[in-house]
Design a protein around this motif. Sequence first.
Motif, PDB file in Angstrom:
ATOM      1  N   GLY A  25       9.358   2.892   5.222  1.00 31.91           N
ATOM      2  CA  GLY A  25      10.528   3.486   4.603  1.00 31.91           C
ATOM      3  C   GLY A  25      10.689   4.919   5.060  1.00 31.91           C
ATOM      4  N   GLN A  26      11.612   5.635   4.430  1.00 31.33           N
ATOM      5  CA  GLN A  26      11.864   7.028   4.831  1.00 31.33           C
ATOM      6  C   GLN A  26      10.855   7.989   4.217  1.00 31.33           C
ATOM      7  OE1 GLN A  26      13.335   5.646   2.271  1.00 31.33           O
ATOM      8  NE2 GLN A  26      13.256   7.210   0.686  1.00 31.33           N
ATOM      9  N   GLY A  27      10.125   7.523   3.227  1.00 26.47           N
ATOM     10  CA  GLY A  27       9.130   8.360   2.576  1.00 26.47           C
ATOM     11  C   GLY A  27       9.729   9.209   1.473  1.00 26.47           C
ATOM     12  N   THR A  28       8.870   9.759   0.631  1.00 31.35           N
ATOM     13  CA  THR A  28       9.297  10.673  -0.420  1.00 31.35           C
ATOM     14  C   THR A  28       8.334  11.852  -0.463  1.00 31.35           C
ATOM     15  OG1 THR A  28       9.947  10.845  -2.764  1.00 31.35           O
ATOM     16  CG2 THR A  28       8.043   9.451  -2.284  1.00 31.35           C
ATOM     17  N   GLN A  29       8.896  13.057  -0.497  1.00 28.46           N
ATOM     18  CA  GLN A  29       8.089  14.269  -0.405  1.00 28.46           C
ATOM     19  C   GLN A  29       7.469  14.618  -1.762  1.00 28.46           C
ATOM     20  OE1 GLN A  29       7.493  16.557   2.352  1.00 28.46           O
ATOM     21  NE2 GLN A  29       6.004  17.349   0.865  1.00 28.46           N
ATOM     22  N   VAL A  30       6.178  14.861  -1.748  1.00 27.31           N
ATOM     23  CA  VAL A  30       5.470  15.364  -2.920  1.00 27.31           C
ATOM     24  C   VAL A  30       4.894  16.726  -2.556  1.00 27.31           C
ATOM     25  CG1 VAL A  30       3.508  15.046  -4.463  1.00 27.31           C
ATOM     26  CG2 VAL A  30       4.930  13.087  -3.828  1.00 27.31           C
ATOM     27  N   THR A  31       5.258  17.733  -3.325  1.00 25.00           N
ATOM     28  CA  THR A  31       4.752  19.079  -3.096  1.00 25.00           C
ATOM     29  C   THR A  31       4.094  19.569  -4.375  1.00 25.00           C
ATOM     30  OG1 THR A  31       6.525  19.524  -1.514  1.00 25.00           O
ATOM     31  CG2 THR A  31       5.309  21.420  -2.377  1.00 25.00           C
ATOM     32  N   VAL A  32       2.831  19.961  -4.259  1.00 23.96           N
ATOM     33  CA  VAL A  32       2.073  20.423  -5.419  1.00 23.96           C
ATOM     34  C   VAL A  32       1.738  21.890  -5.215  1.00 23.96           C
ATOM     35  CG1 VAL A  32       0.073  20.041  -6.890  1.00 23.96           C
ATOM     36  CG2 VAL A  32       1.089  18.109  -5.671  1.00 23.96           C
ATOM     37  N   SER A  33       2.232  22.725  -6.090  1.00 21.93           N
ATOM     38  CA  SER A  33       1.959  24.159  -5.983  1.00 21.93           C
ATOM     39  C   SER A  33       0.746  24.509  -6.843  1.00 21.93           C
ATOM     40  CB  SER A  33       3.169  24.967  -6.424  1.00 21.93           C
ATOM     41  OG  SER A  33       3.444  24.728  -7.791  1.00 21.93           O
ATOM     42  N   GLY A  41       0.809  -1.212   0.000  1.00 22.64           N
ATOM     43  CA  GLY A  41       0.000   0.000   0.000  1.00 22.64           C
ATOM     44  C   GLY A  41       0.842   1.261   0.000  1.00 22.64           C
ATOM     45  N   TRP A  42       0.215   2.325  -0.415  1.00 22.74           N
ATOM     46  CA  TRP A  42       0.793   3.671  -0.315  1.00 22.74           C
ATOM     47  C   TRP A  42      -0.038   4.461   0.692  1.00 22.74           C
ATOM     48  CZ3 TRP A  42       5.251   5.497  -2.256  1.00 22.74           C
ATOM     49  CH2 TRP A  42       5.850   4.792  -3.304  1.00 22.74           C
ATOM     50  N   PHE A  43       0.662   5.206   1.503  1.00 25.28           N
ATOM     51  CA  PHE A  43       0.058   6.058   2.521  1.00 25.28           C
ATOM     52  C   PHE A  43       0.713   7.422   2.428  1.00 25.28           C
ATOM     53  CE2 PHE A  43      -2.116   2.645   4.856  1.00 25.28           C
ATOM     54  CZ  PHE A  43      -1.482   1.544   4.297  1.00 25.28           C
ATOM     55  N   ARG A  44       0.093   8.422   3.009  1.00 21.41           N
ATOM     56  CA  ARG A  44       0.692   9.754   2.979  1.00 21.41           C
ATOM     57  C   ARG A  44       0.397  10.477   4.272  1.00 21.41           C
ATOM     58  NH1 ARG A  44      -3.136  12.588  -1.705  1.00 21.41           N
ATOM     59  NH2 ARG A  44      -5.039  12.788  -0.428  1.00 21.41           N
ATOM     60  N   GLN A  45       1.288  11.426   4.577  1.00 23.54           N
ATOM     61  CA  GLN A  45       1.116  12.245   5.769  1.00 23.54           C
ATOM     62  C   GLN A  45       1.423  13.680   5.436  1.00 23.54           C
ATOM     63  OE1 GLN A  45       3.331  10.978   9.245  1.00 23.54           O
ATOM     64  NE2 GLN A  45       1.896  12.024  10.589  1.00 23.54           N
ATOM     65  N   ALA A  46       0.415  14.517   5.557  1.00 24.25           N
ATOM     66  CA  ALA A  46       0.571  15.951   5.345  1.00 24.25           C
ATOM     67  C   ALA A  46       0.951  16.602   6.666  1.00 24.25           C
ATOM     68  CB  ALA A  46      -0.732  16.535   4.812  1.00 24.25           C
ATOM     69  N   PRO A  47       1.583  17.777   6.620  1.00 26.39           N
ATOM     70  CA  PRO A  47       1.980  18.456   7.858  1.00 26.39           C
ATOM     71  C   PRO A  47       0.801  18.664   8.800  1.00 26.39           C
ATOM     72  CG  PRO A  47       2.954  19.523   5.958  1.00 26.39           C
ATOM     73  CD  PRO A  47       1.995  18.507   5.416  1.00 26.39           C
ATOM     74  N   THR A  90      -0.254  17.310  -1.463  1.00 23.05           N
ATOM     75  CA  THR A  90       1.049  17.580  -0.863  1.00 23.05           C
ATOM     76  C   THR A  90       1.199  16.811   0.444  1.00 23.05           C
ATOM     77  OG1 THR A  90       1.236  19.763  -1.862  1.00 23.05           O
ATOM     78  CG2 THR A  90       2.497  19.370   0.154  1.00 23.05           C
ATOM     79  N   ALA A  91       2.242  15.999   0.526  1.00 27.71           N
ATOM     80  CA  ALA A  91       2.456  15.158   1.700  1.00 27.71           C
ATOM     81  C   ALA A  91       3.747  14.380   1.508  1.00 27.71           C
ATOM     82  CB  ALA A  91       1.299  14.176   1.888  1.00 27.71           C
ATOM     83  N   VAL A  92       4.176  13.720   2.577  1.00 29.75           N
ATOM     84  CA  VAL A  92       5.216  12.700   2.457  1.00 29.75           C
ATOM     85  C   VAL A  92       4.508  11.380   2.180  1.00 29.75           C
ATOM     86  CG1 VAL A  92       7.114  11.497   3.568  1.00 29.75           C
ATOM     87  CG2 VAL A  92       6.731  13.933   4.028  1.00 29.75           C
ATOM     88  N   TYR A  93       4.951  10.690   1.145  1.00 32.15           N
ATOM     89  CA  TYR A  93       4.324   9.442   0.734  1.00 32.15           C
ATOM     90  C   TYR A  93       5.190   8.260   1.166  1.00 32.15           C
ATOM     91  CZ  TYR A  93       0.785  11.855  -1.975  1.00 32.15           C
ATOM     92  OH  TYR A  93      -0.297  12.637  -2.351  1.00 32.15           O
ATOM     93  N   TYR A  94       4.539   7.269   1.729  1.00 36.76           N
ATOM     94  CA  TYR A  94       5.207   6.070   2.231  1.00 36.76           C
ATOM     95  C   TYR A  94       4.554   4.832   1.616  1.00 36.76           C
ATOM     96  CZ  TYR A  94       6.491   9.229   6.079  1.00 36.76           C
ATOM     97  OH  TYR A  94       6.963  10.276   6.844  1.00 36.76           O
TER      98      TYR A  94
END
Length: 121
Positions: free
Chosen positions: A112-120, A35-41, A91-95
């Motif tokens: 994992g360490q996650g990967t940052q996705v930022t959408v402007s 699965g993919w999960f995400r965490q926004a600030p 926008t979030a860190v995706y894991y």
Amino acid sequence: QVQLVESGGGLVQAGDSLRLSCAASGRTFSSYAMGWFRQAPGKEREFVAAIHWSGPKTYYADSVKGRFTISRDNVKNTVYLQMNSLKSEDTAVYYCAAVQNLATMRTVGSWGQGTQVTVSS
């Protein structure tokens, strides 16, 4: 035990696309749903998408349905998340994670360490 390394994040504009990858080590990768999960600030980590161990059965959060596609390659031990029509709220860190229970999306093992996705916008 499966170890996971996410990649592919970046800074994009609204409407753009990104493809995330999650490389897994361990001989048992193909035995797990992924699965993919995400965490926004300031927010809790949330479920995004999951895929059965053998594919092609997939699951999506309502917020990404029709825009995101999860897939996996059990030969390469990799799971992907194709993200189209990105929005600022993506926008979030995706894991990625191994999923023990597809009814509850309960995960197993380490993140994992996650990967940052930022959408402007």
